[in-house]
Motif scaffolding. Structure first.
Motif, PDB file in Angstrom:
ATOM      1  N   ARG A  10      -3.707 -20.265   5.238  1.00 43.46           N
ATOM      2  CA  ARG A  10      -3.459 -19.385   4.096  1.00 43.46           C
ATOM      3  C   ARG A  10      -4.803 -19.090   3.450  1.00 43.46           C
ATOM      4  O   ARG A  10      -5.651 -19.986   3.339  1.00 43.46           O
ATOM      5  CB  ARG A  10      -2.518 -20.041   3.081  1.00 43.46           C
ATOM      6  CG  ARG A  10      -2.212 -19.132   1.893  1.00 43.46           C
ATOM      7  CD  ARG A  10      -1.300 -19.792   0.858  1.00 43.46           C
ATOM      8  NE  ARG A  10      -1.127 -18.956  -0.317  1.00 43.46           N
ATOM      9  CZ  ARG A  10      -0.570 -19.355  -1.452  1.00 43.46           C
ATOM     10  NH1 ARG A  10      -0.110 -20.600  -1.544  1.00 43.46           N
ATOM     11  NH2 ARG A  10      -0.471 -18.530  -2.470  1.00 43.46           N
ATOM     12  N   ASN A  17      -3.826 -15.261  -7.754  1.00 43.18           N
ATOM     13  CA  ASN A  17      -3.351 -16.652  -7.733  1.00 43.18           C
ATOM     14  C   ASN A  17      -3.920 -17.360  -8.961  1.00 43.18           C
ATOM     15  O   ASN A  17      -3.227 -18.104  -9.659  1.00 43.18           O
ATOM     16  CB  ASN A  17      -3.827 -17.406  -6.491  1.00 43.18           C
ATOM     17  CG  ASN A  17      -3.246 -16.913  -5.180  1.00 43.18           C
ATOM     18  OD1 ASN A  17      -3.886 -17.027  -4.124  1.00 43.18           O
ATOM     19  ND2 ASN A  17      -2.034 -16.363  -5.187  1.00 43.18           N
ATOM     20  N   PHE A  22       2.356 -12.518  -9.617  1.00 43.11           N
ATOM     21  CA  PHE A  22       2.955 -12.197  -8.320  1.00 43.11           C
ATOM     22  C   PHE A  22       2.094 -11.124  -7.642  1.00 43.11           C
ATOM     23  O   PHE A  22       1.807 -10.082  -8.240  1.00 43.11           O
ATOM     24  CB  PHE A  22       4.375 -11.667  -8.491  1.00 43.11           C
ATOM     25  CG  PHE A  22       5.390 -12.728  -8.826  1.00 43.11           C
ATOM     26  CD1 PHE A  22       5.853 -13.592  -7.844  1.00 43.11           C
ATOM     27  CD2 PHE A  22       5.885 -12.861 -10.115  1.00 43.11           C
ATOM     28  CE1 PHE A  22       6.807 -14.570  -8.139  1.00 43.11           C
ATOM     29  CE2 PHE A  22       6.834 -13.828 -10.424  1.00 43.11           C
ATOM     30  CZ  PHE A  22       7.296 -14.687  -9.429  1.00 43.11           C
ATOM     31  N   GLY A  24       2.060 -10.308  -3.615  1.00 43.94           N
ATOM     32  CA  GLY A  24       2.683  -9.573  -2.520  1.00 43.94           C
ATOM     33  C   GLY A  24       1.674  -8.709  -1.775  1.00 43.94           C
ATOM     34  O   GLY A  24       0.646  -9.203  -1.325  1.00 43.94           O
ATOM     35  N   ARG A  62      -7.808 -10.436   1.046  1.00 47.64           N
ATOM     36  CA  ARG A  62      -7.996 -11.867   0.788  1.00 47.64           C
ATOM     37  C   ARG A  62      -7.901 -12.707   2.056  1.00 47.64           C
ATOM     38  O   ARG A  62      -8.579 -13.731   2.188  1.00 47.64           O
ATOM     39  CB  ARG A  62      -7.005 -12.349  -0.282  1.00 47.64           C
ATOM     40  CG  ARG A  62      -5.511 -12.130   0.007  1.00 47.64           C
ATOM     41  CD  ARG A  62      -4.714 -12.335  -1.276  1.00 47.64           C
ATOM     42  NE  ARG A  62      -3.258 -12.237  -1.161  1.00 47.64           N
ATOM     43  CZ  ARG A  62      -2.554 -11.102  -1.221  1.00 47.64           C
ATOM     44  NH1 ARG A  62      -3.156  -9.942  -1.358  1.00 47.64           N
ATOM     45  NH2 ARG A  62      -1.227 -11.133  -1.169  1.00 47.64           N
ATOM     46  N   GLU A  89       1.501 -10.602   3.389  1.00 49.10           N
ATOM     47  CA  GLU A  89       2.355 -11.382   2.496  1.00 49.10           C
ATOM     48  C   GLU A  89       3.730 -10.718   2.377  1.00 49.10           C
ATOM     49  O   GLU A  89       3.884  -9.526   2.646  1.00 49.10           O
ATOM     50  CB  GLU A  89       1.689 -11.509   1.120  1.00 49.10           C
ATOM     51  CG  GLU A  89       2.460 -12.335   0.098  1.00 49.10           C
ATOM     52  CD  GLU A  89       2.859 -13.721   0.598  1.00 49.10           C
ATOM     53  OE1 GLU A  89       3.507 -13.795   1.669  1.00 49.10           O
ATOM     54  OE2 GLU A  89       2.563 -14.716  -0.078  1.00 49.10           O
ATOM     55  N   LYS A 100       3.828 -15.067 -13.473  1.00 45.46           N
ATOM     56  CA  LYS A 100       4.878 -15.968 -12.975  1.00 45.46           C
ATOM     57  C   LYS A 100       5.511 -16.782 -14.106  1.00 45.46           C
ATOM     58  O   LYS A 100       6.737 -16.937 -14.152  1.00 45.46           O
ATOM     59  CB  LYS A 100       4.322 -16.876 -11.862  1.00 45.46           C
ATOM     60  CG  LYS A 100       4.017 -16.086 -10.589  1.00 45.46           C
ATOM     61  CD  LYS A 100       3.485 -16.898  -9.418  1.00 45.46           C
ATOM     62  CE  LYS A 100       3.096 -15.935  -8.286  1.00 45.46           C
ATOM     63  NZ  LYS A 100       2.554 -16.570  -7.079  1.00 45.46           N
ATOM     64  N   ARG A 117      11.920 -18.407  -3.737  1.00 48.34           N
ATOM     65  CA  ARG A 117      12.054 -19.314  -2.601  1.00 48.34           C
ATOM     66  C   ARG A 117      13.357 -19.220  -1.815  1.00 48.34           C
ATOM     67  O   ARG A 117      13.491 -19.875  -0.785  1.00 48.34           O
ATOM     68  CB  ARG A 117      11.843 -20.760  -3.079  1.00 48.34           C
ATOM     69  CG  ARG A 117      10.393 -21.092  -3.449  1.00 48.34           C
ATOM     70  CD  ARG A 117       9.480 -21.035  -2.244  1.00 48.34           C
ATOM     71  NE  ARG A 117       8.082 -21.270  -2.576  1.00 48.34           N
ATOM     72  CZ  ARG A 117       7.192 -20.302  -2.827  1.00 48.34           C
ATOM     73  NH1 ARG A 117       7.554 -19.028  -2.756  1.00 48.34           N
ATOM     74  NH2 ARG A 117       5.942 -20.591  -3.110  1.00 48.34           N
ATOM     75  N   HIS A 183      -0.729 -15.655   4.702  1.00 46.72           N
ATOM     76  CA  HIS A 183      -0.307 -15.791   3.299  1.00 46.72           C
ATOM     77  C   HIS A 183       0.773 -16.861   3.121  1.00 46.72           C
ATOM     78  O   HIS A 183       1.434 -17.250   4.076  1.00 46.72           O
ATOM     79  CB  HIS A 183       0.232 -14.435   2.823  1.00 46.72           C
ATOM     80  CG  HIS A 183      -0.780 -13.362   2.993  1.00 46.72           C
ATOM     81  ND1 HIS A 183      -1.637 -12.981   1.993  1.00 46.72           N
ATOM     82  CD2 HIS A 183      -1.117 -12.616   4.081  1.00 46.72           C
ATOM     83  CE1 HIS A 183      -2.455 -12.054   2.441  1.00 46.72           C
ATOM     84  NE2 HIS A 183      -2.167 -11.801   3.709  1.00 46.72           N
ATOM     85  N   GLY A 184       0.966 -17.238   1.854  1.00 46.04           N
ATOM     86  CA  GLY A 184       1.952 -18.260   1.533  1.00 46.04           C
ATOM     87  C   GLY A 184       3.285 -18.007   2.211  1.00 46.04           C
ATOM     88  O   GLY A 184       3.822 -18.881   2.904  1.00 46.04           O
ATOM     89  N   ASN A 185       3.820 -16.804   2.043  1.00 51.97           N
ATOM     90  CA  ASN A 185       5.180 -16.558   2.548  1.00 51.97           C
ATOM     91  C   ASN A 185       5.218 -16.067   3.985  1.00 51.97           C
ATOM     92  O   ASN A 185       6.177 -16.380   4.703  1.00 51.97           O
ATOM     93  CB  ASN A 185       5.929 -15.625   1.599  1.00 51.97           C
ATOM     94  CG  ASN A 185       6.138 -16.277   0.238  1.00 51.97           C
ATOM     95  OD1 ASN A 185       6.866 -17.271   0.129  1.00 51.97           O
ATOM     96  ND2 ASN A 185       5.456 -15.781  -0.787  1.00 51.97           N
ATOM     97  N   VAL A 242       1.279 -25.181  -5.967  1.00 54.85           N
ATOM     98  CA  VAL A 242       1.989 -23.923  -5.702  1.00 54.85           C
ATOM     99  C   VAL A 242       3.423 -24.026  -6.214  1.00 54.85           C
ATOM    100  O   VAL A 242       3.933 -23.117  -6.879  1.00 54.85           O
ATOM    101  CB  VAL A 242       1.984 -23.585  -4.192  1.00 54.85           C
ATOM    102  CG1 VAL A 242       2.867 -22.373  -3.904  1.00 54.85           C
ATOM    103  CG2 VAL A 242       0.559 -23.340  -3.710  1.00 54.85           C
TER     104      VAL A 242
HETATM  105  C1  DG2 Z   1       1.516 -15.240  -3.309  1.00 60.87           C
HETATM  106  C2  DG2 Z   1       2.626 -16.223  -3.053  1.00 60.87           C
HETATM  107  O1  DG2 Z   1       1.066 -14.793  -2.075  1.00 60.87           O
HETATM  108  O2  DG2 Z   1       3.316 -16.461  -4.206  1.00 60.87           O
HETATM  109  O3  DG2 Z   1       2.409 -13.034  -3.446  1.00 60.87           O
HETATM  110  O4  DG2 Z   1       2.050 -14.078  -5.339  1.00 60.87           O
HETATM  111  O5  DG2 Z   1      -0.180 -16.229  -0.393  1.00 60.87           O
HETATM  112  O6  DG2 Z   1      -0.845 -13.872  -0.730  1.00 60.87           O
HETATM  113  O7  DG2 Z   1      -1.280 -15.583  -2.523  1.00 60.87           O
HETATM  114  P1  DG2 Z   1      -0.370 -15.122  -1.415  1.00 60.87           P
HETATM  115  C3  DG2 Z   1       2.041 -14.019  -4.094  1.00 60.87           C
HETATM  116  P2  DG2 Z   1       4.571 -17.458  -4.317  1.00 60.87           P
HETATM  117  O8  DG2 Z   1       5.647 -16.964  -3.412  1.00 60.87           O
HETATM  118  O9  DG2 Z   1       4.074 -18.853  -3.953  1.00 60.87           O
HETATM  119  O10 DG2 Z   1       4.939 -17.356  -5.774  1.00 60.87           O
END
Ligand code: DG2
Length: 249
Positions: A10, A17, A22, A24, A62, A89, A100, A117, A183-185, A242
């Motif tokens: 990631r 962040n 948020f 995306g 990123r 993402e 958030k 989630r 990315h996270g998701n 996170v």
């Molecule tokens: C984060 C994940 O995505 O957020 O879109 O805000 O990995 O690109 O920083 P990333 C976002 P969460 O789902 O953990 O809130």
């Protein structure tokens, strides 16, 4: 060896962040801390002797910055690279650009957790005239009907797995050590597939920024054992941070 090496990473902390927004598909850059995390990721790769032969990234800055910094640190900037929107993402819909903690306070913990989630509850769609929309972004001009206006994790699985099958697994089968910087998701979607995590249990999985997660895969392109973070302590602390993001002031 008869195992295939896959490294998931990631991106380091982004500016949004850091601000707890948020993100995306909004194309924000790494924070200074995030650039440091990416450098550390490259050191961890070099120390472990796991040197990527090919890079797959999303189309988001990123992730691309993170890969460049990490590969420079590992003296591997020269490797082949492929980029795809399918590794982007999760599109966060109308939540993109929102704080958030404010969103948690306004809609309550249950709705907040569902949007963040749950496997199958997408946020409301983002209007094409929003400043946070990608409807007029040239890099997605060829997507047509595929361009998301919101996504739940299930949607991400559906658009990410075809790329895993068509583009990433052939590189693994060719014996290449593959680095996927995403990315996270989008990585939660891939880990769900690899670890066979149920739709319910995936809610508990959080991926920390900037720490390589290494899998050894068998002939069937499934893991021979659990994924291994190259810095397990930092990974546990990062994942907890996170998970707690809504509560941050
Ligand atoms: C984060 C994940 O995505 O957020 O879109 O805000 O990995 O690109 O920083 P990333 C976002 P969460 O789902 O953990 O809130």
């Amino acid at each position: 060896s008869d195992a295939y090496n896959l490294i998931l990473l990631r991106h380091g902390q982004s500016l949004w962040n850091q601000e707890n927004l948020f993100t995306g598909w909004v194309d924000v850059r790494l924070s200074e801390q995030g650039a440091g995390e990416a450098k550390r990721a490259g050191e961890l790769l070099a120390e472990s002797g796991l040197l990527p032969d090919i890079l797959h990234t999303s189309l988001l800055t990123r992730a691309i910055q993170t890969a460049n910094i990490a590969l420079e640190e590992a003296d591997r900037l020269w490797i082949d690279v492929k980029r795809s929107w399918r590794l982007n993402e999760r599109h966060y819909g109308a939540l993109q650009g929102l704080d958030k903690a404010e969103t948690l306070a306004k809609f309550g913990p249950e709705q907040f957790q569902l949007w963040r989630r749950s496997f199958d509850v997408p946020p409301p769609v983002l209007a094409d005239d929003s400043p946070w929309s990608q409807a007029h972004d040239v890099r997605y001009a060829n997507l047509g009907e595929d361009l998301p206006r919101t996504e739940c994790l299930s949607d991400v699985v559906d658009r990410m797995l075809p790329y895993w099958e068509s583009d990433i697994t052939p590189d693994l089968r060719a014996g290449k050590t593959v680095l996927v910087t995403a990315h996270g998701n989008s990585l939660r979607a891939l880990v769900k597939h690899l670890d066979g995590i149920s739709d319910a249990d995936i809610a508990e999985l959080n991926i920390p920024t900037g720490i390589p997660l290494v899998y050894r895969l068998g002939e069937d392109m499934m893991p021979l054992g659990p994924g291994r973070y190259l810095d397990p302590e930092a990974a546990a602390a990062g994942a907890a941070a996170v998970a707690a993001q809504g509560n941050k002031k």
